[in-house]
Motif scaffolding. Structure first.
Motif, PDB file in Angstrom:
ATOM      1  N   ILE A   1      32.330  18.821  18.930  1.00  0.00           N
ATOM      2  CA  ILE A   1      33.620  18.791  19.649  1.00  0.00           C
ATOM      3  C   ILE A   1      33.385  18.571  21.131  1.00  0.00           C
ATOM      4  O   ILE A   1      32.560  19.247  21.746  1.00  0.00           O
ATOM      5  N   ALA A   2      34.116  17.610  21.663  1.00  0.00           N
ATOM      6  CA  ALA A   2      34.026  17.352  23.102  1.00  0.00           C
ATOM      7  C   ALA A   2      35.371  17.731  23.706  1.00  0.00           C
ATOM      8  O   ALA A   2      36.285  16.906  23.809  1.00  0.00           O
ATOM      9  N   GLY A   3      35.472  18.998  24.055  1.00  0.00           N
ATOM     10  CA  GLY A   3      36.730  19.537  24.570  1.00  0.00           C
ATOM     11  C   GLY A   3      37.418  20.317  23.473  1.00  0.00           C
ATOM     12  O   GLY A   3      38.410  19.847  22.903  1.00  0.00           O
ATOM     13  N   CYS A   4      36.895  21.502  23.159  1.00  0.00           N
ATOM     14  CA  CYS A   4      37.456  22.215  22.004  1.00  0.00           C
ATOM     15  C   CYS A   4      38.822  22.798  22.358  1.00  0.00           C
ATOM     16  O   CYS A   4      39.105  23.145  23.500  1.00  0.00           O
TER      17      CYS A   4
ATOM     18  N   ASP B   1      30.315  20.563  22.756  1.00  0.00           N
ATOM     19  CA  ASP B   1      29.065  20.794  22.029  1.00  0.00           C
ATOM     20  C   ASP B   1      27.949  19.963  22.654  1.00  0.00           C
ATOM     21  O   ASP B   1      28.207  18.930  23.291  1.00  0.00           O
ATOM     22  N   ASN B   2      26.721  20.408  22.437  1.00  0.00           N
ATOM     23  CA  ASN B   2      25.583  19.689  23.016  1.00  0.00           C
ATOM     24  C   ASN B   2      25.263  18.463  22.142  1.00  0.00           C
ATOM     25  O   ASN B   2      24.343  18.478  21.337  1.00  0.00           O
ATOM     26  N   VAL B   3      26.056  17.422  22.331  1.00  0.00           N
ATOM     27  CA  VAL B   3      25.957  16.249  21.441  1.00  0.00           C
ATOM     28  C   VAL B   3      24.610  15.542  21.639  1.00  0.00           C
ATOM     29  O   VAL B   3      24.071  14.950  20.710  1.00  0.00           O
ATOM     30  N   LEU B   4      24.063  15.652  22.842  1.00  0.00           N
ATOM     31  CA  LEU B   4      22.754  15.037  23.109  1.00  0.00           C
ATOM     32  C   LEU B   4      21.694  15.617  22.158  1.00  0.00           C
ATOM     33  O   LEU B   4      20.969  14.873  21.484  1.00  0.00           O
ATOM     34  N   GLU B   5      21.637  16.940  22.072  1.00  0.00           N
ATOM     35  CA  GLU B   5      20.644  17.578  21.185  1.00  0.00           C
ATOM     36  C   GLU B   5      21.000  17.340  19.713  1.00  0.00           C
ATOM     37  O   GLU B   5      20.129  17.107  18.884  1.00  0.00           O
ATOM     38  N   LEU B   6      22.297  17.383  19.410  1.00  0.00           N
ATOM     39  CA  LEU B   6      22.727  17.143  18.026  1.00  0.00           C
ATOM     40  C   LEU B   6      22.337  15.742  17.592  1.00  0.00           C
ATOM     41  O   LEU B   6      21.930  15.495  16.457  1.00  0.00           O
ATOM     42  N   SER B   7      22.438  14.810  18.522  1.00  0.00           N
ATOM     43  CA  SER B   7      22.113  13.412  18.203  1.00  0.00           C
ATOM     44  C   SER B   7      20.629  13.272  17.851  1.00  0.00           C
ATOM     45  O   SER B   7      20.273  12.527  16.929  1.00  0.00           O
ATOM     46  N   LYS B   8      19.777  14.022  18.545  1.00  0.00           N
ATOM     47  CA  LYS B   8      18.331  13.952  18.233  1.00  0.00           C
ATOM     48  C   LYS B   8      18.090  14.464  16.812  1.00  0.00           C
ATOM     49  O   LYS B   8      17.347  13.864  16.031  1.00  0.00           O
ATOM     50  N   ILE B   9      18.744  15.581  16.469  1.00  0.00           N
ATOM     51  CA  ILE B   9      18.562  16.150  15.120  1.00  0.00           C
ATOM     52  C   ILE B   9      19.110  15.161  14.084  1.00  0.00           C
ATOM     53  O   ILE B   9      18.477  14.899  13.048  1.00  0.00           O
TER      54      ILE B   9
ATOM     55  N   ASN C   1      23.619  22.395  34.560  1.00  0.00           N
ATOM     56  CA  ASN C   1      22.927  22.553  33.266  1.00  0.00           C
ATOM     57  C   ASN C   1      23.856  22.484  32.060  1.00  0.00           C
ATOM     58  O   ASN C   1      23.623  23.140  31.052  1.00  0.00           O
ATOM     59  N   TYR C   2      24.927  21.765  32.193  1.00  0.00           N
ATOM     60  CA  TYR C   2      25.854  21.624  31.060  1.00  0.00           C
ATOM     61  C   TYR C   2      25.790  20.183  30.595  1.00  0.00           C
ATOM     62  O   TYR C   2      25.766  19.261  31.418  1.00  0.00           O
ATOM     63  N   ASN C   3      25.748  19.986  29.293  1.00  0.00           N
ATOM     64  CA  ASN C   3      25.650  18.611  28.812  1.00  0.00           C
ATOM     65  C   ASN C   3      27.035  18.028  28.521  1.00  0.00           C
ATOM     66  O   ASN C   3      27.744  18.529  27.655  1.00  0.00           O
ATOM     67  N   TYR C   4      27.386  16.989  29.273  1.00  0.00           N
ATOM     68  CA  TYR C   4      28.709  16.375  29.114  1.00  0.00           C
ATOM     69  C   TYR C   4      28.661  15.093  28.286  1.00  0.00           C
ATOM     70  O   TYR C   4      29.676  14.464  28.060  1.00  0.00           O
ATOM     71  N   GLU C   5      27.452  14.693  27.850  1.00  0.00           N
ATOM     72  CA  GLU C   5      27.355  13.428  27.108  1.00  0.00           C
ATOM     73  C   GLU C   5      27.927  13.609  25.706  1.00  0.00           C
ATOM     74  O   GLU C   5      27.637  14.596  25.034  1.00  0.00           O
ATOM     75  N   PHE C   6      28.733  12.648  25.279  1.00  0.00           N
ATOM     76  CA  PHE C   6      29.335  12.808  23.948  1.00  0.00           C
ATOM     77  C   PHE C   6      29.617  11.487  23.250  1.00  0.00           C
ATOM     78  O   PHE C   6      30.126  11.488  22.148  1.00  0.00           O
ATOM     79  N   ASP C   7      29.295  10.354  23.871  1.00  0.00           N
ATOM     80  CA  ASP C   7      29.851   9.101  23.362  1.00  0.00           C
ATOM     81  C   ASP C   7      28.861   8.270  22.547  1.00  0.00           C
ATOM     82  O   ASP C   7      27.804   8.757  22.124  1.00  0.00           O
TER      83      ASP C   7
END
Ligand SMILES: Cc1ncc(COP(=O)(O)O)c(C=O)c1O
Length: 393
Positions: A173-176, A183-191, A221-227
């Motif tokens: 979610i980007a803006g719950c 959510d940390n989409v950057l790390e989720l994307s790696k997984i 230190n907040y990850n804003y990448e989501f696209d």
């Protein structure tokens, strides 16, 4: 005007006058706002358009392609494919439909097994509707201290359970809805890349905020990448009728590319286009035309100004809360402010009796205020006074 017509309109007006008006500043819990004034003229122009039968409305259909391209631009995608549909609910259900179809294809003879999808605890309730319709199995990792999905837990979970269950999708979610967290989409994307998992990002609210969020409002230190620049992000919900200022209905679903259409298409032999991919058949082109116009009229600069005003007002609300002794749950990530409250239901009902409409969080005892463009500092001053009066009574 005929007498009868006048009477009918008068009658309608009476009903409409009972509705709240955004400009009164009392609607503090809505993700929609007063549509941009240009919308009125466009609504009239596109009143009879029907994108359910696009061969009859080729002009409106072409506009939809252009809008998806423009939205693709703000989401870092040069070849986007998608639709302007009824809202975030339809967009999320559409994405779950794609994940379900892909999972069926992968499961072969086990195709009737449920699709396993990682879903944040803070996900919007539209995903519950998708579950009812498609028999999905959601797995919700705990939230971390920032109220986002715990990535470490998720990584371990996927590595442990993958062989047994197979994970078909991750929703980020980007803006719950409750807190505005991302959510940390950057790390989720790696997984997801490592394990070949589809990611759907629900940026229904954040999609028209995060790309326009100035550096000064971004937390350290907040990850804003989501696209789409992140690997395995294959679809994004992004709603023009929230922070895009388009009138309802204007939701958006965007896929990485055209190849995802095959998962959605059903034969529609008696229409001008022989396949239909959207959940809703007959659908207005008003959302397409208004979004097209607003993206041209406001441009990135216009949206940046709107977002900055909302962020300034969010920080103003935080300052007033402090003065009056109210505590926040988190520092605002987007223009959503949370106010800790032992009994948020009681407080919100008291506020409602005084004419103020706020909503509540589920994941924590708190009120939530969506600082939309129709809210100004004077509204905030009056609201804080009302809230402190509730606490005195
Ligand atoms: C994150 C998120 N996703 C989806 C939705 C559903 O959008 P809609 O009400 O337009 O169907 C919302 C609505 O608030 C939302 O906040």
């Amino acid at each position: 005007m005929e007498i009868k017509e006048k009477e009918i309109l008068r009658e309608l007006k009476k009903y409409r006058e009972r509705d709240l008006k955004y400009e009164d500043g009392k609607i503090l819990g809505s993700m929609c706002s007063k549509p941009h004034p240009i919308s009125k003229k466009i609504v009239e122009m596109f009143l009879e358009s029907n994108l359910g039968d696009p061969g009859l409305f080729p002009g409106t259909k072409e506009l939809e392609g252009e809008v998806i391209k423009s939205i693709g631009n703000i989401l870092n995608n040069k070849n986007p494919f998608g639709y302007i549909i009824s809202g975030g609910t339809e967009a999320n259900i559409t994405a779950m439909r794609v994940i379900k179809k892909i999972s069926r294809g992968k499961k072969g003879k086990d195709k009737d097994k449920k699709a396993n999808i990682i879903l944040p605890e803070t996900a919007h309730f539209s995903f519950e509707k998708a579950k009812d319709m498609m028999d999905l199995n959601y797995i919700s990792p705990p939230l971390d201290k920032n109220y986002i999905m715990d990535v470490k837990y998720l990584k371990d979970y996927i590595e442990d359970k993958r062989e047994k269950h197979g994970i078909d999708g991750i929703v980020a979610i980007a803006g719950c809805t409750e807190l505005g967290t991302i959510d940390n989409v950057l790390e989720l994307s790696k997984i997801a890349k490592e394990h070949n998992i589809y990611i759907h990002v629900d940026a229904a609210f954040g999609g028209f905020v995060i790309p326009f969020l100035e550096e000064r409002y971004r937390l350290e230190n907040y990850n804003y990448e989501f696209d789409f620049s992140l690997e395995n992000v294959f679809s994004i919900t992004i709603d023009p009728h929230k922070m895009g200022l388009a009138p309802i209905p204007a939701g958006g679903i965007v896929f990485k590319d055209y190849s995802f259409k095959k998962y959605l298409d059903v034969e529609a032999p008696y229409l001008t286009d022989t396949y239909q991919a959207t959940l809703i058949g007959t659908r207005t082109g008003i959302g397409v035309a208004t979004t097209w116009a607003l993206m041209k009229l406001l441009g990135s600069e216009g949206y940046r100004e709107i977002v900055s005003k909302c962020m300034d007002n969010s920080y103003y609300l935080i300052k007033k809360m402090k003065e009056y002794g109210f505590e926040k749950v988190i520092t605002p990530v987007l223009n959503i402010v949370t106010i800790k409250d032992e009994d948020p239901l009681r407080t919100s009902l008291m506020l409602r009796d005084m004419g103020w409409y706020v909503s509540m969080c589920r994941c924590v005892d708190a009120l939530r205020i969506i600082v939309m463009p129709h809210i100004n500092k004077e509204h905030i001053d009056n609201f804080i006074e009302a809230l402190s009066q509730c606490k005195r009574d």
